[in-house]
Design an enzyme around this catalytic site. Structure first.
Site, PDB file in Angstrom:
ATOM      1  N   MET A  59       5.718  -1.960  -3.703  1.00 49.39           N
ATOM      2  CA  MET A  59       5.283  -0.935  -4.646  1.00 49.39           C
ATOM      3  C   MET A  59       4.647   0.239  -3.906  1.00 49.39           C
ATOM      4  SD  MET A  59       3.647  -3.074  -7.832  1.00 49.39           S
ATOM      5  CE  MET A  59       4.656  -3.452  -9.275  1.00 49.39           C
ATOM      6  N   ASP A  60       3.767  -0.073  -2.956  1.00 48.02           N
ATOM      7  CA  ASP A  60       3.094   0.971  -2.195  1.00 48.02           C
ATOM      8  C   ASP A  60       4.100   1.801  -1.402  1.00 48.02           C
ATOM      9  OD1 ASP A  60       0.810   2.351  -1.238  1.00 48.02           O
ATOM     10  OD2 ASP A  60       0.811   1.149   0.585  1.00 48.02           O
ATOM     11  N   GLU A  61       5.097   1.142  -0.831  1.00 50.20           N
ATOM     12  CA  GLU A  61       6.124   1.855  -0.068  1.00 50.20           C
ATOM     13  C   GLU A  61       6.931   2.785  -0.970  1.00 50.20           C
ATOM     14  OE1 GLU A  61       8.853   2.958   3.028  1.00 50.20           O
ATOM     15  OE2 GLU A  61       6.739   2.429   2.855  1.00 50.20           O
TER      16      GLU A  61
ATOM     17  N   THR B 167      -2.222   6.603   0.499  1.00 49.90           N
ATOM     18  CA  THR B 167      -2.661   5.913  -0.706  1.00 49.90           C
ATOM     19  C   THR B 167      -4.176   6.023  -0.842  1.00 49.90           C
ATOM     20  OG1 THR B 167      -0.924   4.291  -0.239  1.00 49.90           O
ATOM     21  CG2 THR B 167      -2.502   3.764  -1.987  1.00 49.90           C
TER      22      THR B 167
END
Length: 234
Positions: A154-156, A171
């Site tokens: 998700m972060d990627e 982030t």
């Protein structure tokens, strides 16, 4: 292993002041990120480990790129191969003599064992879809992907979308609520949307679900910092 209401936050970065003339258009950012000619290996291409659902949905989105409404993002070994002219905030300097840089989600080189994924980006709507197939090296509960592997994916996807949609990269916060486990070797579809851009921050949302949308694996939101990019010399 899995925690509901997981929250990851970072208050390390203050948004730098960006001169209006330095802000690139989405087209320019996509051009930087997706070089037409390169000898670099693209890891976001089908291989023998991809499940039928991932292969067929990949083909569906690939056909949508013909109209240029969607863009398939290449995935190289390191972000250094994607992002040129990046000016980090003051004090952030990477000092190391190691040359084998590798982004976390490409740290397992054997096809099918770790992160198998491809991201498609829609410039006009500032949204992305990531097709993610976790391999056995990402196992948490027996037979299922570790919650941290989905959080990383998700972060990627957030970070790539934030970069292309508005020069976001770091982030600032990431909030996740896990709903269901993802079986190893199966497909999870991550739908990411930029909700707003305000005060040099991008506010984003993500829903990870099965292809038929009957099972939601997790929902998340994130805030990303806009950074200053130097004009490319190319």
């Amino acid at each position: 292993m899995l925690r509901r209401g997981c929250r990851v936050s970072a208050g390390l970065f203050r948004a730098p002041r960006i001169a209006p003339g330095l802000r690139s258009s989405t087209d320019a950012l996509v051009s930087r990120f997706c070089p037409e000619k390169t000898d670099l290996k693209d890891y976001a291409l089908p291989n023998a480990s991809w499940c039928p659902d991932m292969l067929s949905l990949y083909q569906e989105f690939l056909e949508k790129t013909n109209s240029r409404s969607w863009i398939k993002l290449p995935s190289f070994k390191s972000n250094r191969d994607h992002i040129q002219g990046l000016k980090l905030p003051s004090g952030l300097v990477a000092a190391t003599d190691k040359g084998d840089w590798r982004i976390f989600t490409r740290c397992i080189p054997v096809a099918g064992q770790g992160y198998e994924y491809v991201i498609f980006f829609h410039p006009a709507e500032k949204k992305s879809v990531c097709l993610f197939q976790p391999g056995p090296y990402l196992e948490g509960a027996p037979g299922f992907a570790h919650g941290g592997s989905l959080a990383a994916m998700m972060d990627e996807t957030f970070s790539k979308t934030a970069y292309l949609a508005g020069e976001g990269l770091f982030t600032l916060s990431l909030n996740i609520r896990f709903k269901n486990l993802i079986p190893v070797g199966s497909l999870a579809v991550l739908n990411v949307q930029v909700e707003k851009i305000e005060d040099q921050k991008l506010y984003m949302s993500c829903v990870a679900q099965s292809r038929d949308q009957q099972t939601v694996f997790a929902k998340s939101s994130g805030v990303f910092l806009q950074l200053q990019l130097e004009e490319s010399s190319q």
